[in-house]
Design an enzyme around this catalytic site. Structure first.
Site, PDB file in Angstrom:
ATOM      1  N   ASN A  33       3.245  -0.274  11.865  1.00 36.70           N
ATOM      2  CA  ASN A  33       3.630   1.068  11.388  1.00 36.70           C
ATOM      3  C   ASN A  33       2.421   2.017  11.456  1.00 36.70           C
ATOM      4  O   ASN A  33       2.527   3.166  11.901  1.00 36.70           O
ATOM      5  CB  ASN A  33       4.121   1.032   9.934  1.00 36.70           C
ATOM      6  CG  ASN A  33       5.264   0.057   9.718  1.00 36.70           C
ATOM      7  OD1 ASN A  33       5.935  -0.331  10.664  1.00 36.70           O
ATOM      8  ND2 ASN A  33       5.480  -0.362   8.474  1.00 36.70           N
ATOM      9  N   ASN A 168      -3.301  -4.449   1.232  1.00 39.06           N
ATOM     10  CA  ASN A 168      -1.844  -4.685   1.223  1.00 39.06           C
ATOM     11  C   ASN A 168      -1.473  -6.058   0.647  1.00 39.06           C
ATOM     12  O   ASN A 168      -0.918  -6.906   1.336  1.00 39.06           O
ATOM     13  CB  ASN A 168      -1.290  -4.569   2.654  1.00 39.06           C
ATOM     14  CG  ASN A 168      -0.680  -3.206   2.886  1.00 39.06           C
ATOM     15  OD1 ASN A 168      -0.379  -2.477   1.934  1.00 39.06           O
ATOM     16  ND2 ASN A 168      -0.497  -2.842   4.145  1.00 39.06           N
ATOM     17  N   ASP A 261       1.189   3.025   4.932  1.00 37.61           N
ATOM     18  CA  ASP A 261       0.897   2.742   6.356  1.00 37.61           C
ATOM     19  C   ASP A 261       0.766   4.048   7.142  1.00 37.61           C
ATOM     20  O   ASP A 261      -0.134   4.207   7.971  1.00 37.61           O
ATOM     21  CB  ASP A 261       2.024   1.912   7.000  1.00 37.61           C
ATOM     22  CG  ASP A 261       2.282   0.610   6.264  1.00 37.61           C
ATOM     23  OD1 ASP A 261       1.368   0.130   5.565  1.00 37.61           O
ATOM     24  OD2 ASP A 261       3.409   0.068   6.383  1.00 37.61           O
TER      25      ASP A 261
END
Ligand code: ADP
Length: 318
Positions: A33, A168, A261
């Site tokens: 992404n 993340n 993202d």
């Protein structure tokens, strides 16, 4: 000279529920992404290379074509025999609550380091201007492959590549919080740019404020940091100078998938164009605000094009 960024991670098959038992199929994954939004945001050409492994099946071919359609370079997308890409389903209940189910335990991307040592060359990666990876990139690797990746990043850093890391944190992908903490600390020590979310640090490092994260990353010698806090915006620090960007006020938040993202992709595209951090965050916040107004991780190209023609990164330079 044209800049080059290598972005390492997993792209999965996404099945998004439209109505009961009817799904829209797309491809998504945190690093992918970011790669898409980075490439789409570039005003001057930048080579964006996606570094991963896929299988040799039809859906893997389709995934590679989807990456090509975004004009992202696929020469570091290696093929692993007998395995397939990971898959996840997004279901929405009657109250609009989304839930995710993953099939990624045996996904091809887990074999990226083995494929790279068999099919790739160190010279294909060395010399890039920037190398981007996330906590998910690290989580899906075996201990020995993770060690091999850290060795590769050491070599990149020695040769002058800028290293970018977004943690993340996904608890389900780690056997324990302690080991994850140690791995992320090592990743931060290698990073020139760190892009964590406050939520990740709350759980993982018990940091409750942006200032605590800033102190922690400063201690680890991270020169440039962007600390993301959802609708509260971001706080950044570069070479000792602080800056901030409020979240863009949106009419209606439809889906926050890929907010972080897309923010990263927009920020890095601006930085690769030598736009200073305090301006780069403004474009990134505007882009993430646009993304949360749309369904799914990747907004279709036509919609994006309309956004970009009005809000390209250089228009945010002070
Ligand atoms: P991450 O998932 O990486 O922690 P965040 O959730 O903090 O990322 O979101 C990144 C950026 O996306 C924010 O700094 C903000 O600019 C934008 N964003 C996130 N949620 C919203 C929202 N509800 N409204 C507007 N912008 C948002």
């Amino acid at each position: 000279m044209k800049k080059r960024i290598v972005m390492m991670g997993e792209c999965m098959v996404e099945m998004f529920q439209l109505v009961e038992n009817v799904y829209h199929q797309a491809f998504a994954g945190d690093v992918f992404n970011t790669a898409v939004y980075l490439k789409r945001s570039c005003e001057t050409p930048v080579d964006v290379q996606f570094f991963t492994a896929v299988g040799t099946d039809l859906i893997s071919d389709k995934l590679v074509r989807a990456v090509e359609r975004e004009k992202v370079d696929t020469s570091l997308m290696f093929r692993a025999k007998g395995v397939r890409p990971g898959l996840y389903m997004i279901n929405t209940d009657a109250y609009g609550e989304r839930s995710f189910v993953y099939w990624r335990d045996t996904s091809a991307a887990k074999q990226v380091m083995q494929c790279f040592s068999q099919q790739g060359n160190l010279t294909d990666v060395l010399g890039c201007d920037m190398f981007y990876f996330s906590g998910i990139t690290l989580a899906i690797l075996s201990d020995s492959d993770r060690r091999a990746l850290f060795n590769l990043i050491h070599q990149l850093k020695e040769q002058g590549s800028q290293i970018v890391f977004d943690p993340n944190y996904r608890p389900a992908l780690w056997s324990g919080i302690e080991s994850c903490r140690a791995v992320f600390t090592e990743a931060y020590q290698l990073a020139d740019i760190a892009m964590p979310g406050l939520d990740d640090h709350k759980v993982l490092f018990e940091h409750s404020t942006v200032q605590q994260i800033k102190a922690f990353l400063t201690e680890l010698d991270v020169a440039e940091m962007i600390i993301k806090d959802g609708k509260n915006g971001v706080v950044g620090c570069f070479a000792g100078h602080d800056f901030a960007a409020a979240a863009h006020q949106v009419k209606k938040v439809v889906d926050t998938t890929a907010a972080g993202d897309s923010f990263n992709g927009g920020y890095l595209a601006a930085r690769l164009a030598d736009i200073p951090p305090q301006d780069a965050v403004k474009y990134a916040a505007r882009l993430a605000g646009f993304v949360v107004e749309h369904t799914g991780a990747i907004v279709n190209k036509e919609h994006f094009q309309r956004f970009w023609s009005r809000h390209r990164p250089s228009t945010f330079v002070l």
